[in-house]
Design a protein around this motif. Structure first.
Motif, PDB file in Angstrom:
ATOM      1  N   PHE A  89      23.728  40.021  49.123  1.00 15.16           N
ATOM      2  CA  PHE A  89      23.933  38.544  49.807  1.00 15.16           C
ATOM      3  C   PHE A  89      22.485  38.101  49.054  1.00 15.16           C
ATOM      4  O   PHE A  89      22.390  37.599  47.872  1.00 15.16           O
ATOM      5  CB  PHE A  89      23.794  38.352  51.188  1.00 15.16           C
ATOM      6  N   LEU A  90      21.444  39.320  49.800  1.00 12.94           N
ATOM      7  CA  LEU A  90      19.863  38.909  48.585  1.00 12.94           C
ATOM      8  C   LEU A  90      19.648  39.442  47.643  1.00 12.94           C
ATOM      9  O   LEU A  90      18.871  39.148  46.749  1.00 12.94           O
ATOM     10  CB  LEU A  90      19.148  39.338  50.043  1.00 12.94           C
ATOM     11  N   GLU A  91      20.671  40.472  47.224  1.00 13.25           N
ATOM     12  CA  GLU A  91      20.861  40.737  45.464  1.00 13.25           C
ATOM     13  C   GLU A  91      20.765  39.926  44.654  1.00 13.25           C
ATOM     14  O   GLU A  91      20.270  39.720  43.702  1.00 13.25           O
ATOM     15  CB  GLU A  91      20.888  42.694  45.610  1.00 13.25           C
ATOM     16  N   GLU A  92      22.034  39.500  45.086  1.00 17.85           N
ATOM     17  CA  GLU A  92      22.091  38.754  44.073  1.00 17.85           C
ATOM     18  C   GLU A  92      21.762  37.159  44.100  1.00 17.85           C
ATOM     19  O   GLU A  92      21.642  36.614  43.385  1.00 17.85           O
ATOM     20  CB  GLU A  92      23.853  38.300  44.886  1.00 17.85           C
ATOM     21  N   SER A  93      21.032  36.915  45.222  1.00 19.18           N
ATOM     22  CA  SER A  93      20.080  35.884  45.344  1.00 19.18           C
ATOM     23  C   SER A  93      19.183  35.925  44.374  1.00 19.18           C
ATOM     24  O   SER A  93      18.606  35.156  43.944  1.00 19.18           O
ATOM     25  CB  SER A  93      19.673  35.259  46.632  1.00 19.18           C
ATOM     26  N   GLN A  94      18.353  36.955  44.837  1.00 16.81           N
ATOM     27  CA  GLN A  94      17.316  37.923  43.729  1.00 16.81           C
ATOM     28  C   GLN A  94      17.609  37.056  41.814  1.00 16.81           C
ATOM     29  O   GLN A  94      17.066  36.663  41.524  1.00 16.81           O
ATOM     30  CB  GLN A  94      16.827  38.923  43.972  1.00 16.81           C
ATOM     31  N   ARG A  95      18.776  38.099  41.857  1.00 13.41           N
ATOM     32  CA  ARG A  95      19.345  37.707  40.601  1.00 13.41           C
ATOM     33  C   ARG A  95      19.097  36.303  39.970  1.00 13.41           C
ATOM     34  O   ARG A  95      18.484  35.738  38.849  1.00 13.41           O
ATOM     35  CB  ARG A  95      20.856  38.498  40.244  1.00 13.41           C
ATOM     36  N   LEU A  96      20.471  35.090  40.949  1.00 11.36           N
ATOM     37  CA  LEU A  96      19.870  34.111  40.444  1.00 11.36           C
ATOM     38  C   LEU A  96      18.274  33.212  40.270  1.00 11.36           C
ATOM     39  O   LEU A  96      18.263  32.312  39.915  1.00 11.36           O
ATOM     40  CB  LEU A  96      21.020  33.205  41.609  1.00 11.36           C
ATOM     41  N   TRP A  97      18.313  34.040  41.391  1.00  7.21           N
ATOM     42  CA  TRP A  97      16.163  32.982  41.359  1.00  7.21           C
ATOM     43  C   TRP A  97      15.558  33.449  39.472  1.00  7.21           C
ATOM     44  O   TRP A  97      15.585  33.098  39.193  1.00  7.21           O
ATOM     45  CB  TRP A  97      15.511  34.230  42.422  1.00  7.21           C
ATOM     46  N   GLU A  98      15.925  35.149  39.132  1.00  9.19           N
ATOM     47  CA  GLU A  98      15.051  35.866  38.529  1.00  9.19           C
ATOM     48  C   GLU A  98      16.132  34.822  37.267  1.00  9.19           C
ATOM     49  O   GLU A  98      15.807  34.268  36.127  1.00  9.19           O
ATOM     50  CB  GLU A  98      15.622  36.744  38.309  1.00  9.19           C
ATOM     51  N   ALA A  99      17.213  34.221  37.278  1.00 13.01           N
ATOM     52  CA  ALA A  99      18.008  33.157  36.290  1.00 13.01           C
ATOM     53  C   ALA A  99      17.876  31.816  35.800  1.00 13.01           C
ATOM     54  O   ALA A  99      18.280  31.518  34.803  1.00 13.01           O
ATOM     55  CB  ALA A  99      19.343  33.869  36.267  1.00 13.01           C
ATOM     56  N   GLY A 100      17.028  31.390  37.212  1.00 13.54           N
ATOM     57  CA  GLY A 100      16.563  30.138  36.572  1.00 13.54           C
ATOM     58  C   GLY A 100      16.994  29.212  38.280  1.00 13.54           C
ATOM     59  O   GLY A 100      17.555  27.507  37.471  1.00 13.54           O
ATOM     60  N   GLN A 101      18.701  29.669  38.554  1.00 10.48           N
ATOM     61  CA  GLN A 101      19.690  28.953  39.418  1.00 10.48           C
ATOM     62  C   GLN A 101      19.640  28.767  40.910  1.00 10.48           C
ATOM     63  O   GLN A 101      20.857  28.131  41.004  1.00 10.48           O
ATOM     64  CB  GLN A 101      20.572  29.971  38.345  1.00 10.48           C
ATOM     65  N   GLU A 102      18.460  29.210  41.407  1.00 11.47           N
ATOM     66  CA  GLU A 102      18.461  29.437  42.847  1.00 11.47           C
ATOM     67  C   GLU A 102      17.558  29.365  42.939  1.00 11.47           C
ATOM     68  O   GLU A 102      16.531  30.078  42.708  1.00 11.47           O
ATOM     69  CB  GLU A 102      19.494  30.297  43.263  1.00 11.47           C
ATOM     70  N   ALA A 103      16.285  29.181  44.375  1.00 14.92           N
ATOM     71  CA  ALA A 103      14.806  28.941  44.725  1.00 14.92           C
ATOM     72  C   ALA A 103      15.776  29.338  46.094  1.00 14.92           C
ATOM     73  O   ALA A 103      15.679  28.073  46.944  1.00 14.92           O
ATOM     74  CB  ALA A 103      14.657  28.453  44.575  1.00 14.92           C
ATOM     75  N   ARG A 104      15.456  30.840  46.690  1.00 16.58           N
ATOM     76  CA  ARG A 104      16.408  30.394  48.613  1.00 16.58           C
ATOM     77  C   ARG A 104      15.008  30.883  48.531  1.00 16.58           C
ATOM     78  O   ARG A 104      14.784  31.912  48.410  1.00 16.58           O
ATOM     79  CB  ARG A 104      17.299  31.235  48.289  1.00 16.58           C
ATOM     80  N   PHE A 105      13.916  30.291  50.138  1.00 14.61           N
ATOM     81  CA  PHE A 105      13.128  30.220  50.258  1.00 14.61           C
ATOM     82  C   PHE A 105      13.749  30.593  52.053  1.00 14.61           C
ATOM     83  O   PHE A 105      14.020  29.652  52.976  1.00 14.61           O
ATOM     84  CB  PHE A 105      12.283  29.314  50.938  1.00 14.61           C
ATOM     85  N   TRP A 106      13.405  31.804  52.861  1.00 15.95           N
ATOM     86  CA  TRP A 106      13.335  31.904  53.726  1.00 15.95           C
ATOM     87  C   TRP A 106      12.261  32.032  55.098  1.00 15.95           C
ATOM     88  O   TRP A 106      10.901  31.664  54.478  1.00 15.95           O
ATOM     89  CB  TRP A 106      13.955  33.676  54.088  1.00 15.95           C
ATOM     90  N   ILE A 107      12.432  31.463  55.997  1.00 11.05           N
ATOM     91  CA  ILE A 107      11.135  30.308  56.886  1.00 11.05           C
ATOM     92  C   ILE A 107      11.023  32.043  57.699  1.00 11.05           C
ATOM     93  O   ILE A 107      11.444  32.030  58.620  1.00 11.05           O
ATOM     94  CB  ILE A 107      11.817  29.100  57.296  1.00 11.05           C
ATOM     95  N   PHE A 108       9.512  31.950  58.077  1.00 10.45           N
ATOM     96  CA  PHE A 108       8.826  33.153  59.062  1.00 10.45           C
ATOM     97  C   PHE A 108       7.848  32.068  59.529  1.00 10.45           C
ATOM     98  O   PHE A 108       6.680  31.238  59.072  1.00 10.45           O
ATOM     99  CB  PHE A 108       8.202  34.000  58.432  1.00 10.45           C
ATOM    100  N   ARG A 109       7.458  31.923  60.769  1.00  7.61           N
ATOM    101  CA  ARG A 109       6.445  31.644  61.747  1.00  7.61           C
ATOM    102  C   ARG A 109       5.621  32.457  61.378  1.00  7.61           C
ATOM    103  O   ARG A 109       5.637  33.480  61.207  1.00  7.61           O
ATOM    104  CB  ARG A 109       6.332  31.480  63.720  1.00  7.61           C
ATOM    105  N   LYS A 110       3.753  31.886  61.144  1.00  7.28           N
ATOM    106  CA  LYS A 110       3.027  32.688  60.974  1.00  7.28           C
ATOM    107  C   LYS A 110       2.854  33.170  62.007  1.00  7.28           C
ATOM    108  O   LYS A 110       2.343  34.181  62.119  1.00  7.28           O
ATOM    109  CB  LYS A 110       1.673  31.342  60.355  1.00  7.28           C
ATOM    110  N   ASP A 111       2.840  32.542  63.006  1.00 10.33           N
ATOM    111  CA  ASP A 111       2.411  33.920  64.141  1.00 10.33           C
ATOM    112  C   ASP A 111       3.612  34.678  64.822  1.00 10.33           C
ATOM    113  O   ASP A 111       3.223  35.930  65.708  1.00 10.33           O
ATOM    114  CB  ASP A 111       2.349  33.114  65.443  1.00 10.33           C
ATOM    115  N   MET A 112       5.011  34.854  64.438  1.00  6.54           N
ATOM    116  CA  MET A 112       6.186  35.808  64.111  1.00  6.54           C
ATOM    117  C   MET A 112       7.258  36.322  62.923  1.00  6.54           C
ATOM    118  O   MET A 112       7.532  35.759  62.457  1.00  6.54           O
ATOM    119  CB  MET A 112       7.065  34.824  64.952  1.00  6.54           C
TER     120      MET A 112
END
Length: 187
Positions: free
Chosen positions: A55-78
């Protein structure tokens, strides 16, 4: 060009990449029951690192094609534990300059302002760095916390879409919320 990582006061937002598969699979598994009522039905394999890597590989491909921008959220302290996701999906440029917004947060991180902080930053990225004109969010009427979040960010209701998305095996109505970039300029 947008960056692969952003920081807010308390969060780190990382673009989809295959090396996040273990952390994303852990997030999905931890929140499986909690998210069940707001997501499509998932096969058992969805909760595995292998499926998440694909899924992440496909998401990265869509990012590179300018069709998606998917951001996973992390807390700075974790910074090794995913606590959520904010995504701009189905990005269409040219005469449309629009996308759909989706987001979700870890059950243990609710009511701490993380969703507002993360979604707010991605809206900023969409408007200021990607020069999008319109962001659309479709939310089930019973999801009052989510409706409240987008309203706080300035989204306005455009109407009800009957049986809009199939959620947990049921065609659910959704309220169509929209935010326009009032500072959009042709570039």
């Amino acid at each position: 060009m947008i960056k692969n990582e952003y920081e807010t006061q308390r969060l780190i937002l990382r673009a989809s990449a295959p090396d996040l598969a273990e952390a994303v699979a852990d997030y999905c598994l931890r929140n499986r029951d909690f998210l069940q009522d707001t997501e499509p039905m998932r096969p058992e394999t969805y909760y595995t690192e292998e499926d998440q890597r694909t899924f992440l590989e496909e998401s990265q491909r869509l990012w590179e094609a300018g069709q998606e921008a998917r951001f996973w959220i992390f807390r700075k302290d974790m910074s090794d534990r995913v606590i959520g996701l904010v995504a701009l999906n189905n990005i269409v440029l040219s005469g449309f300059c629009s996308c759909f917004l989706s987001y979700k947060l870890d059950q243990q991180e609710l009511r701490k302002g993380y969703a507002l902080e993360g979604v707010g930053e991605v809206v900023r990225i969409a408007f200021q760095e990607m020069n999008l004109h319109r962001i659309e969010a479709n939310i089930m009427p019973r999801n009052t916390p989510s409706l409240g979040l987008v309203k706080r960010l300035g989204f306005r209701e455009e109407g009800l879409s009957p049986q809009y998305l199939r959620i947990n095996g049921v065609w659910e109505d959704h309220i169509h919320m929209v935010l326009l970039n009032r500072e959009w300029k042709e570039i």
